[in-house]
Design an enzyme around this catalytic site. Sequence first.
Site, PDB file in Angstrom:
ATOM      1  N   GLN A   1       8.285 -39.843  -5.212  1.00 40.65           N
ATOM      2  CA  GLN A   1       9.139 -39.753  -4.038  1.00 40.65           C
ATOM      3  C   GLN A   1       8.517 -38.589  -3.275  1.00 40.65           C
ATOM      4  O   GLN A   1       8.562 -37.446  -3.731  1.00 40.65           O
ATOM      5  CB  GLN A   1      10.571 -39.482  -4.517  1.00 40.65           C
ATOM      6  CG  GLN A   1      11.644 -39.479  -3.451  1.00 40.65           C
ATOM      7  CD  GLN A   1      11.384 -38.553  -2.291  1.00 40.65           C
ATOM      8  OE1 GLN A   1      11.029 -39.019  -1.195  1.00 40.65           O
ATOM      9  NE2 GLN A   1      11.522 -37.269  -2.486  1.00 40.65           N
TER      10      GLN A   1
ATOM     11  N   TYR B   1      12.227 -31.533  -3.699  1.00 38.48           N
ATOM     12  CA  TYR B   1      10.898 -32.146  -3.881  1.00 38.48           C
ATOM     13  C   TYR B   1       9.920 -31.144  -4.500  1.00 38.48           C
ATOM     14  O   TYR B   1       9.233 -31.448  -5.480  1.00 38.48           O
ATOM     15  CB  TYR B   1      10.399 -32.644  -2.519  1.00 38.48           C
ATOM     16  CG  TYR B   1       8.941 -33.015  -2.475  1.00 38.48           C
ATOM     17  CD1 TYR B   1       8.480 -34.185  -3.073  1.00 38.48           C
ATOM     18  CD2 TYR B   1       8.006 -32.202  -1.818  1.00 38.48           C
ATOM     19  CE1 TYR B   1       7.133 -34.534  -3.017  1.00 38.48           C
ATOM     20  CE2 TYR B   1       6.665 -32.549  -1.755  1.00 38.48           C
ATOM     21  CZ  TYR B   1       6.230 -33.709  -2.358  1.00 38.48           C
ATOM     22  OH  TYR B   1       4.899 -34.050  -2.303  1.00 38.48           O
TER      23      TYR B   1
ATOM     24  N   VAL C   1       3.854 -35.453   9.696  1.00 36.15           N
ATOM     25  CA  VAL C   1       4.087 -35.176  11.113  1.00 36.15           C
ATOM     26  C   VAL C   1       2.997 -35.773  12.008  1.00 36.15           C
ATOM     27  O   VAL C   1       3.277 -36.223  13.120  1.00 36.15           O
ATOM     28  CB  VAL C   1       4.270 -33.648  11.322  1.00 36.15           C
ATOM     29  CG1 VAL C   1       3.023 -32.866  10.980  1.00 36.15           C
ATOM     30  CG2 VAL C   1       4.713 -33.314  12.731  1.00 36.15           C
TER      31      VAL C   1
ATOM     32  N   GLY D   1      14.967 -27.209   3.577  1.00 35.67           N
ATOM     33  CA  GLY D   1      13.877 -27.487   2.631  1.00 35.67           C
ATOM     34  C   GLY D   1      12.500 -27.248   3.220  1.00 35.67           C
ATOM     35  O   GLY D   1      11.508 -27.197   2.500  1.00 35.67           O
TER      36      GLY D   1
ATOM     37  N   ARG E   1       1.292 -25.000   9.334  1.00 32.87           N
ATOM     38  CA  ARG E   1       0.944 -25.863   8.216  1.00 32.87           C
ATOM     39  C   ARG E   1      -0.572 -25.886   8.057  1.00 32.87           C
ATOM     40  O   ARG E   1      -1.320 -25.552   8.973  1.00 32.87           O
ATOM     41  CB  ARG E   1       1.425 -27.307   8.487  1.00 32.87           C
ATOM     42  CG  ARG E   1       2.944 -27.456   8.618  1.00 32.87           C
ATOM     43  CD  ARG E   1       3.604 -27.317   7.268  1.00 32.87           C
ATOM     44  NE  ARG E   1       5.049 -27.442   7.319  1.00 32.87           N
ATOM     45  CZ  ARG E   1       5.908 -26.427   7.451  1.00 32.87           C
ATOM     46  NH1 ARG E   1       5.463 -25.191   7.592  1.00 32.87           N
ATOM     47  NH2 ARG E   1       7.206 -26.634   7.428  1.00 32.87           N
TER      48      ARG E   1
HETATM   49  N1  LIG Z   1       1.210 -36.869   2.088  1.00 33.80           N
HETATM   50  C1  LIG Z   1       1.161 -35.560   1.894  1.00 33.80           C
HETATM   51  O1  LIG Z   1       1.072 -34.763   2.829  1.00 33.80           O
HETATM   52  C2  LIG Z   1       1.207 -35.014   0.489  1.00 33.80           C
HETATM   53  C3  LIG Z   1       1.065 -33.637   0.325  1.00 33.80           C
HETATM   54  C4  LIG Z   1       1.109 -33.102  -0.951  1.00 33.80           C
HETATM   55  C5  LIG Z   1       1.251 -33.943  -2.041  1.00 33.80           C
HETATM   56  N2  LIG Z   1       1.396 -35.281  -1.866  1.00 33.80           N
HETATM   57  C6  LIG Z   1       1.566 -36.113  -3.043  1.00 33.80           C
HETATM   58  O2  LIG Z   1       0.684 -37.220  -2.933  1.00 33.80           O
HETATM   59  C7  LIG Z   1       1.230 -38.338  -3.623  1.00 33.80           C
HETATM   60  C8  LIG Z   1       1.231 -39.536  -2.714  1.00 33.80           C
HETATM   61  O3  LIG Z   1       2.047 -39.267  -1.575  1.00 33.80           O
HETATM   62  P1  LIG Z   1       1.919 -40.122  -0.240  1.00 33.80           P
HETATM   63  O4  LIG Z   1       2.051 -39.198   0.892  1.00 33.80           O
HETATM   64  O5  LIG Z   1       0.744 -41.004  -0.348  1.00 33.80           O
HETATM   65  O6  LIG Z   1       3.263 -40.955  -0.289  1.00 33.80           O
HETATM   66  P2  LIG Z   1       3.477 -42.533  -0.373  1.00 33.80           P
HETATM   67  O7  LIG Z   1       4.961 -42.712  -0.326  1.00 33.80           O
HETATM   68  O8  LIG Z   1       2.651 -43.222   0.644  1.00 33.80           O
HETATM   69  O9  LIG Z   1       2.910 -42.891  -1.794  1.00 33.80           O
HETATM   70  C9  LIG Z   1       3.689 -42.925  -2.971  1.00 33.80           C
HETATM   71  C10 LIG Z   1       3.395 -44.253  -3.660  1.00 33.80           C
HETATM   72  O10 LIG Z   1       4.086 -44.262  -4.911  1.00 33.80           O
HETATM   73  C11 LIG Z   1       4.767 -45.508  -5.051  1.00 33.80           C
HETATM   74  N3  LIG Z   1       5.906 -45.269  -5.935  1.00 33.80           N
HETATM   75  C12 LIG Z   1       6.980 -44.499  -5.689  1.00 33.80           C
HETATM   76  N4  LIG Z   1       7.810 -44.505  -6.763  1.00 33.80           N
HETATM   77  C13 LIG Z   1       7.223 -45.299  -7.696  1.00 33.80           C
HETATM   78  C14 LIG Z   1       7.568 -45.704  -9.012  1.00 33.80           C
HETATM   79  N5  LIG Z   1       8.703 -45.271  -9.595  1.00 33.80           N
HETATM   80  N6  LIG Z   1       6.744 -46.538  -9.670  1.00 33.80           N
HETATM   81  C15 LIG Z   1       5.590 -46.970  -9.098  1.00 33.80           C
HETATM   82  N7  LIG Z   1       5.208 -46.629  -7.863  1.00 33.80           N
HETATM   83  C16 LIG Z   1       6.012 -45.799  -7.174  1.00 33.80           C
HETATM   84  C17 LIG Z   1       5.145 -45.900  -3.635  1.00 33.80           C
HETATM   85  O11 LIG Z   1       5.396 -47.294  -3.485  1.00 33.80           O
HETATM   86  C18 LIG Z   1       3.911 -45.449  -2.861  1.00 33.80           C
HETATM   87  O12 LIG Z   1       2.929 -46.457  -2.843  1.00 33.80           O
HETATM   88  C19 LIG Z   1       2.625 -37.909  -4.080  1.00 33.80           C
HETATM   89  O13 LIG Z   1       2.537 -37.521  -5.421  1.00 33.80           O
HETATM   90  C20 LIG Z   1       2.936 -36.721  -3.189  1.00 33.80           C
HETATM   91  O14 LIG Z   1       3.840 -35.849  -3.827  1.00 33.80           O
HETATM   92  C21 LIG Z   1       1.378 -35.839  -0.623  1.00 33.80           C
END
Ligand SMILES: NC(=O)c1ccc[n+]([C@@H]2O[C@H](COP(=O)([O-])OP(=O)(O)OC[C@H]3O[C@@H](n4cnc5c(N)ncnc54)[C@H](O)[C@@H]3O)[C@@H](O)[C@H]2O)c1
Length: 319
Positions: free
Chosen positions: A84, A150, A192, A275, A216
């Site tokens: 999430q 988070y 963003v 947050g 950021r």
């Molecule tokens: N986007 C950012 O700026 C950012 C920054 C820091 C860390 N992250 C980390 O990167 C990772 C990916 O984030 P993102 O931005 O690509 O988000 P996203 O929502 O695009 O990707 C998350 C993916 O996980 C899948 N998912 C969620 N719950 C699940 C479950 N229970 N079982 C199987 N699949 C599940 C979703 O369908 C999605 O494809 C995360 O761990 C997030 O915490 C992202």
Amino acid sequence: MLPGGAALAKRVLVTGGAGFVGSHVVDALLGRGDHVLVVDDLSTGDTGNLPATVDLLELGVGGYSFRREAKKFQPDAIVHCAAQASVAVSMQRPAFDAEVNVVAGLNVLVAAAESGCRKFVYINTGGALYGQPQYLPCDEDHPIRPISAYGLSKWALECYLGIVLPRFITPKVLRLANVYGPRQDPNGEAGVVGIFGLQMLQNSQVKIFGDGEQTRDFVHVGDVAQAVCLALGSEMALTVNIGSGTALSVNELFQKMAGSAGYTKQPEYHPERPGDVKHVVLDCRRAEKLLGWRAATPMEQGLRHTLEWLRASGIEARQ
Ligand SMILES: NC(=O)c1ccc[n+]([C@@H]2O[C@H](COP(=O)([O-])OP(=O)(O)OC[C@H]3O[C@@H](n4cnc5c(N)ncnc54)[C@H](O)[C@@H]3O)[C@@H](O)[C@H]2O)c1
């Protein structure tokens, strides 16, 4: 073998591989010839992010079926991206956030142990981990005091790595700054750049939460995928920040993007959201030292690239 004796991982299981970050990781792994299995429940991910030929299991990572499939696949490495990933959602639904990021995440750690894999890459946040910084840029030794559910849930799983993973698995923690680039859901709660981009291309009102002076650290998703590949190629346990090391305010981002998109309206300011930290920028020298990684995509180029993708994607704003 790579120079320095680092072996390439050949069979890699990517959780959340249909999401924004995960799908770029998948592309990079396929590009170097790895056999990739994506496990994603498609809650926020999209099969359109993936090549049609990739092996995809539409499955939650929180249950027994995931552990069975991981064992069957016999990965050399697991890259855990599923989460999430929204600060705002985590504040509205903290129990749900913890169910996905902690409880289901723990099941992924157990699956890693049962599958016999040797490397585990945990995609953590750097932007939401350190809390209101005591100094900037935040290095990996900065005190960890998240101010969002988070940030806390992502930190909790990082702490569990050392407790739950057996010693034969080498953990690699990548603490990411604010990631941006193609495939980030512009209708999502996070990201963003994608949100501004869509609002600008549709000439709708851009909203800024807070006074826009919050800063950021923006890192391009292609650079993040590269960092994952380098982490998989290394034999060392590591915890590294992955960011640009440069602070940009949301107002500055708005100006840069408005220039590129030809957007002429002024932004509308709204109260800041719970947050959200005021300032964060990551010190990424450890990633450079241990992995030879540094952010390579210039911001202007990355933003242009993201706007082009948004234009071509035909995505509409969700009401
Ligand atoms: N986007 C950012 O700026 C950012 C920054 C820091 C860390 N992250 C980390 O990167 C990772 C990916 O984030 P993102 O931005 O690509 O988000 P996203 O929502 O695009 O990707 C998350 C993916 O996980 C899948 N998912 C969620 N719950 C699940 C479950 N229970 N079982 C199987 N699949 C599940 C979703 O369908 C999605 O494809 C995360 O761990 C997030 O915490 C992202």
